[in-house]
Design an enzyme around this catalytic site. Structure first.
Site, short mmCIF file in Angstrom:
data_model
loop_
_atom_site.label_atom_id
_atom_site.label_comp_id
_atom_site.label_asym_id
_atom_site.label_seq_id
_atom_site.Cartn_x
_atom_site.Cartn_y
_atom_site.Cartn_z
N ASP A 1 2.30 17.67 -30.82
CA ASP A 1 2.93 16.34 -30.72
C ASP A 1 3.61 16.10 -29.39
OD1 ASP A 1 5.03 18.15 -31.28
OD2 ASP A 1 6.21 16.58 -32.24
N THR B 1 19.91 25.69 -34.17
CA THR B 1 18.55 25.22 -33.88
C THR B 1 18.33 23.89 -34.59
OG1 THR B 1 17.73 27.48 -33.63
CG2 THR B 1 16.11 25.78 -34.15
N ASP C 1 2.37 21.19 -26.85
CA ASP C 1 1.94 21.41 -28.23
C ASP C 1 1.32 20.16 -28.85
OD1 ASP C 1 4.32 19.97 -28.43
OD2 ASP C 1 4.91 20.96 -30.29
N ARG D 1 6.71 19.18 -44.08
CA ARG D 1 5.46 19.78 -43.63
C ARG D 1 4.82 20.54 -44.78
NH1 ARG D 1 7.16 22.30 -37.71
NH2 ARG D 1 7.88 20.34 -36.80
N SER E 1 3.91 19.13 -35.60
CA SER E 1 4.29 19.71 -34.31
C SER E 1 3.28 20.74 -33.82
CB SER E 1 5.69 20.31 -34.40
OG SER E 1 6.16 20.72 -33.13
N HIS E 2 3.70 22.00 -33.76
CA HIS E 2 2.88 23.07 -33.19
C HIS E 2 2.05 23.79 -34.26
CE1 HIS E 2 6.70 24.54 -34.58
NE2 HIS E 2 6.24 25.77 -34.63
N SER F 1 12.48 28.06 -28.11
CA SER F 1 11.18 27.85 -28.75
C SER F 1 10.33 26.85 -27.96
CB SER F 1 11.36 27.38 -30.19
OG SER F 1 12.21 26.25 -30.25
N ASP G 1 6.17 17.74 -27.75
CA ASP G 1 7.59 17.94 -27.48
C ASP G 1 7.92 19.34 -26.95
OD1 ASP G 1 7.26 19.34 -29.85
OD2 ASP G 1 8.91 18.37 -30.91
N ARG G 2 6.93 20.24 -26.91
CA ARG G 2 7.17 21.59 -26.39
C ARG G 2 6.36 21.81 -25.12
NH1 ARG G 2 8.37 25.62 -31.35
NH2 ARG G 2 9.17 24.09 -32.80
N LYS H 1 13.04 16.69 -27.79
CA LYS H 1 12.57 17.51 -26.68
C LYS H 1 11.29 16.89 -26.13
CE LYS H 1 11.06 20.96 -30.12
NZ LYS H 1 12.01 20.71 -31.21
N GLU I 1 15.88 24.75 -26.04
CA GLU I 1 15.74 25.77 -27.07
C GLU I 1 14.75 26.81 -26.58
OE1 GLU I 1 16.52 23.21 -31.15
OE2 GLU I 1 14.47 23.62 -30.53
#
Length: 554
Positions: A284, A350, A282, A25, A117-118, A371, A286-287, A382, A369
């Protein structure tokens, strides 16, 4: 069947192309440098365990800025490295959970996921590339280390002279022995969700409770099309049940992180409009975050309650819970459910790959998790949308005995049975790296001084202090320095970690947990303030960093 020629393009290494568990990233402008993206993709292809020749790879991402250009680069490099086939989401769109499912369903070699991601998107923000293995999960360190080693020595990459591919049209095209299949990114995922959950139960619930208001905020990330298909088309909810559902390159100039700070538009609407069930995912997909008017489901509690209500989900009812797992910073709420059910629970570092190892070995069905990541062994990532449908299933299931049930009813019933693990995380983002190191050095000195064990700080007596180390029960790998823990005799904990998910500087994460068996109705921040004060005193975080307040509290 048009063919192509392959050109070997000379290049030079870039420093700092070391991927973490979530890939590489960096700021978009870094990826836009000459050959920067090509170098990393070439290194990724070269690091595929059996090599790129003949491979089938799934490709897609979260719609953020630079996605389309990156997909075209991947196509040319894949063809140049004799990859057999690419399966690409329409317009390059593919949620991380959907990609994991596709890799598994198609028995693909792996996948290249384009997401940060986020993290925020746009020309001045972040982009990311990560490789997933044939099990659908993130690449292990053996592969990411190999990618990094190749980036430090790379001198050329193999590129086909293909024109840009039209990613808007679903269908298959061939270029010699190289196949590109552009697919609807939602179809296979919807099929999977309908295999896992009882959609008839959900439809019946919404018919019985037409007053039950749902609002799902996709935060202009990838999940908008998934949510519209599942909630509106499949479950018959009004289109007003989804918001910010069009994926945008800059996420609508927002921060696509589903928490109470960044999902403030959703939080405001839930309170003002008396929304019974609010949710966010989020960038992508996954959250997840679950809220309702006057209710917030802490992610640590979320996975514990899904485990407690496993019978509400046909997938679990059929197979049973083979085991449960949580990341080390996540509260011990799920441990209490595991104990009552007589199921083994694992505490891992994690990083989703640790759950994946347990799942592949048949030792874990459900994990989470703190998060805002929750998932099960249906894939190896996730899964935010899955978690939200799981919670709708819990509400529908609970309504069989309490027709007017709400989120707070479900939470309080659980706390009355298991007690409550008050839990919160304070994030201090983009801290100067040297200042962050001083905080960790001070805490390291504390845990290394064994005389601190047994000392009391107010009502808290230190029972143990260490830097979490994990030996994987499946492959025997050892992960050290996974987070500084100070554990007190009453089960309360203070944990500090440096996060690697940001693109610059350091993020200090402070986690606190306090268990109460009976007093479970206090506001979380009120309940934990004495622990927060102690954590800041022990770490001297404010003095070292100058940060008097965290960037985000969850």
């Amino acid at each position: 069947m048009p063919s192509f020629t392959v050109k070997e393009v000379p290049t030079k290494p870039y420093d700092g192309q070391k991927p973490g568990t979530s890939g590489l990233r960096k700021r978009v402008k870094i990826f836009q440098q000459d050959n920067y993206t090509e170098n990393f993709v070439q290194a990724t292809l070269s690091a595929i365990p059996d090599g790129p020749a003949g491979a089938t790879l799934v490709v897609g991402g979260d719609g953020r800025f630079f996605l389309k250009e990156a997909v075209q680069k991947i196509i040319r490099l894949a063809a140049g490295n004799k990859v057999s086939k690419l399966v690409i989401g329409q317009n390059g769109i593919l949620s991380t959970p959907a990609a994991s499912n596709l890799i598994r369903k198609r028995k693909a070699t792996g996948g290249i996921l384009l997401t940060a991601s986020h993290n925020p998107g746009g020309p001045d923000n972040d982009f990311g590339i990560k490789y997933n293995m044939s099990n659908g999960g993130p690449a292990p360190e053996s592969v990411t280390d190999k990618i990094y080693q190749i980036t430090t020595k790379i001198s050329s990459y193999q590129q086909a002279d293909l024109p840009d591919i039209d990613l808007s049209k679903i269908g298959t095209t061939k270029h010699g022995d190289f196949t590109i299949e552009v697919i609807d990114p939602v179809d296979d995922y919807v099929i999977l969700m309908k295999e896992i959950f009882d959609f008839d139960l959900l439809r019946s619930f919404f018919k019985k409770r037409p007053d039950f208001k749902v609002l799902f905020d996709s935060m202009h990330g990838v999940t908008g099309p998934y949510n519209e298909r599942l909630l509106v088309t499949e479950l018959g909810l009004p289109k007003s049940s989804v918001m910010n559902s069009i994926p945008l390159p800059d996420f609508g100039d927002g921060h696509p992180d589903p928490n109470l700070t960044y999902a403030h538009d959703l939080v405001d609407r839930v309170e003002k409009e008396n929304i019974d069930f609010g949710a966010a995912s989020d960038g992508d997909g996954d959250r997840n975050m679950i809220i309702g008017k006057g209710a917030f489901v802490n992610p640590s509690d979320s996975v514990a309650l899904i485990a407690a209500y496993a019978d509400a989900i046909p997938y679990f009812k059929k197979s049973g819970l083979k085991g449960l797992a949580r990341s080390m910073p996540t509260s011990g709420a799920i441990d209490r459910v595991a104990k009552k059910k007589g199921i083994q629970v694992f505490e891992v570092p994690t990083g989703w790959k640790f759950f994946g190892n347990l799942m592949d070995a048949g030792k874990c069905s459900l994990c989470g998790e703190e998060s805002f990541g929750t998932g099960s062994d249906h894939i190896r990532e996730k899964d935010g949308v899955w978690a939200i449908i799981a919670w709708l299933s819990i509400v529908a299931y609970a309504s069989e005995t309490n027709p007017k049930v709400g989120l707070n009813d479900i939470l309080n019933k659980h706390y009355a049975e298991y007690g409550r693990n008050y839990f919160s995380r304070y994030d201090y983002e983009e801290v100067d790296s040297e200042h962050a190191a001083k905080v960790i050095d001070r805490l390291t000195a504390f845990i290394n001084d064994k005389s601190n064990v047994g000392k009391s700080f107010g009502r808290y007596e230190v029972a143990a202090a260490d830097n979490f180390e994990y030996t994987d029960p499946i492959d025997g790998s050892v992960s050290k320095n996974q987070g500084i823990r100070i554990i007190f005799s009453d089960g309360s904990r203070i944990i500090f970690r440096l996060s690697g998910t940001g693109s610059q500087g350091a993020t200090i994460r402070l986690y606190v947990e306090k268990y109460e068996q009976k007093n479970y109705t206090v506001d979380t921040q009120t309940a934990i303030q004495d622990l927060i004060k102690l954590a800041l005193e022990l770490s001297q975080l404010v003095e070292f960093t100058g940060r008097k307040k965290p960037t985000v509290i969850t």
